[in-house]
Enzyme design. Structure first.
Site, short mmCIF file in Angstrom:
data_model
loop_
_atom_site.label_atom_id
_atom_site.label_comp_id
_atom_site.label_asym_id
_atom_site.label_seq_id
_atom_site.Cartn_x
_atom_site.Cartn_y
_atom_site.Cartn_z
N ASP A 35 0.85 -1.19 0.00
CA ASP A 35 0.00 0.00 0.00
C ASP A 35 0.88 1.24 0.00
O ASP A 35 1.71 1.42 0.90
CB ASP A 35 -0.90 -0.01 1.24
CG ASP A 35 -1.80 1.20 1.30
OD1 ASP A 35 -2.90 1.15 0.71
OD2 ASP A 35 -1.41 2.22 1.92
N TYR A 91 2.66 9.83 0.17
CA TYR A 91 3.64 9.21 1.06
C TYR A 91 5.08 9.38 0.55
O TYR A 91 6.02 9.23 1.32
CB TYR A 91 3.40 7.70 1.20
CG TYR A 91 2.07 7.28 1.75
CD1 TYR A 91 1.22 8.17 2.39
CD2 TYR A 91 1.65 5.96 1.62
CE1 TYR A 91 -0.01 7.77 2.88
CE2 TYR A 91 0.42 5.54 2.10
CZ TYR A 91 -0.40 6.45 2.72
OH TYR A 91 -1.62 6.04 3.19
N LYS A 103 -2.88 5.85 -4.23
CA LYS A 103 -4.00 6.76 -3.96
C LYS A 103 -3.88 8.08 -4.72
O LYS A 103 -2.78 8.63 -4.86
CB LYS A 103 -4.09 7.05 -2.45
CG LYS A 103 -4.18 5.77 -1.62
CD LYS A 103 -4.18 6.07 -0.12
CE LYS A 103 -4.04 4.77 0.67
NZ LYS A 103 -2.67 4.23 0.66
N HIS A 130 -7.79 9.47 -1.91
CA HIS A 130 -7.12 9.49 -0.61
C HIS A 130 -7.99 10.10 0.50
O HIS A 130 -8.09 9.53 1.59
CB HIS A 130 -5.81 10.29 -0.72
CG HIS A 130 -4.79 9.91 0.32
ND1 HIS A 130 -3.45 9.83 0.06
CD2 HIS A 130 -4.93 9.61 1.62
CE1 HIS A 130 -2.80 9.46 1.15
NE2 HIS A 130 -3.68 9.34 2.12
#
Length: 316
Positions: free
Chosen positions: A50, A55, A85, A118
């Site tokens: 994931d 990120y 996302k 997201h």
């Protein structure tokens, strides 16, 4: 190497491993640390990873996948389930396909398995730091954005689409306009934030929940130790010869959801997979159900306590 069970999703042709490895670290890890951890996770048996544009871990994940293929740790990319996302700065109809292609470029992949929105909001511009100015946070054009997500499926950029941090109310909005319903809703879920109402709603609608922060995201800006230092979980763990983390993860799994757990520690990675050959008793489940509830992850804690953000956080 552990064998991880898989689940069938309603609107995604590829089954998803019920445990994935998260790649959101705080403070952010460097590329080599993340890449090495992912390779170790593949060796341990993880097949679901994931990530998210926000990120900053798409590139190291892509490099780790290429390295795992080169080393023969996996025979083909198809053995892996990759989730990423759509970041809120790109949450507009005409930006979604380009954003998905940008993530694919970061990952060095031809397709992703699951593409999630997201957050249930739009940011009118890129942000460099948080909290943000009130005027930057906008409501989501659910119809337009979901059309863009569906186009990603039609173009073969992703096998499935879903959402993250969506309430029952926001899911209803998506379902009212969707041709392809969301396969996944990824939300905070653990013994201290059990999300019973949302779980029941998603089950009725055929939306599979993936739990993030199943251990409370201790040592991060948004998490704390309320799961890992729970007396109830510690007592059960001691009587079972397990860790508190394993009891928490087993509880999450027994709720009929999948989970994403993040550890770059090799031993803990392995321990997090050791939850399938035992189960919690009715008495233990009852004790866990009585743990006082408190939401850990809020959008306001990241973007700021703006009125619209607080409204989103208050939705169930």
């Amino acid at each position: 190497m552990a064998t991880i069970r898989e689940v069938t999703l309603s609107s995604c042709e590829k089954p998803m491993p019920v445990i994935g490895m998260g790649t959101c670290s705080y403070p952010p890890a460097d590329l080599e640390t993340t890449k090495s951890a992912i390779i170790e996770a593949i060796k341990a048996g993880y097949r679901h990873f994931d990530t998210a544009f926000a990120y900053g871990s798409e590139k190291p994940l892509g490099e780790a996948i290429a390295e795992a293929l080169r080393l023969g740790l996996v025979k083909s990319r198809d053995e892996l389930f990759i989730t990423t996302k759509l970041w809120s700065s790109f949450a507009e109809r005409d930006q979604i396909v380009p954003a998905c292609k940008m993530s694919l470029q970061n990952l060095h992949l031809d397709y992703i398995d699951m593409y999630l929105i997201h957050w249930p909001l739009r940011l009118s511009g890129m942000i460099r730091s948080t909290p943000v100015e009130k005027d930057i946070v906008k409501p989501l054009d659910v119809k337009g954005v979901w059309e863009g997500m569906e186009e990603c499926v039609k173009l073969g950029l992703t096998k499935g689409i879903g959402v993250s941090n969506f309430s029952c109310k926001k899911l209803e909005e998506v379902l009212s306009v969707a041709t392809i319903p969301p396969a996944i809703n990824q939300v905070e879920l653990n013994p201290v934030w059990q999300q019973k109402q949302l779980r029941e709603f998603c089950k009725a609608k055929g939306i599979y929940i993936t739990a993030y922060s199943p251990l409370g995201a201790n040592n991060t800006k948004w998490g704390d130790n309320r799961v890992m230092e729970s007396d109830v979980l510690a007592e059960i763990a001691k009587s079972r010869g397990k860790t508190s983390a394993q009891v928490a993860l087993r509880w999450v799994y027994e709720q009929g959801v999948s989970l994403v757990t993040k550890s770059y520690n090799k031993e803990r990675m392995k321990q997090n997979l050791q939850i399938f050959d035992w189960s919690l008793s009715e008495e233990e489940l009852q004790k866990i159900s009585q743990i006082p509830q408190r939401k850990g992850v809020t959008i306001a804690s990241v973007l700021g306590p703006h009125d619209f953000v607080l409204e989103l956080d208050a939705e169930v």
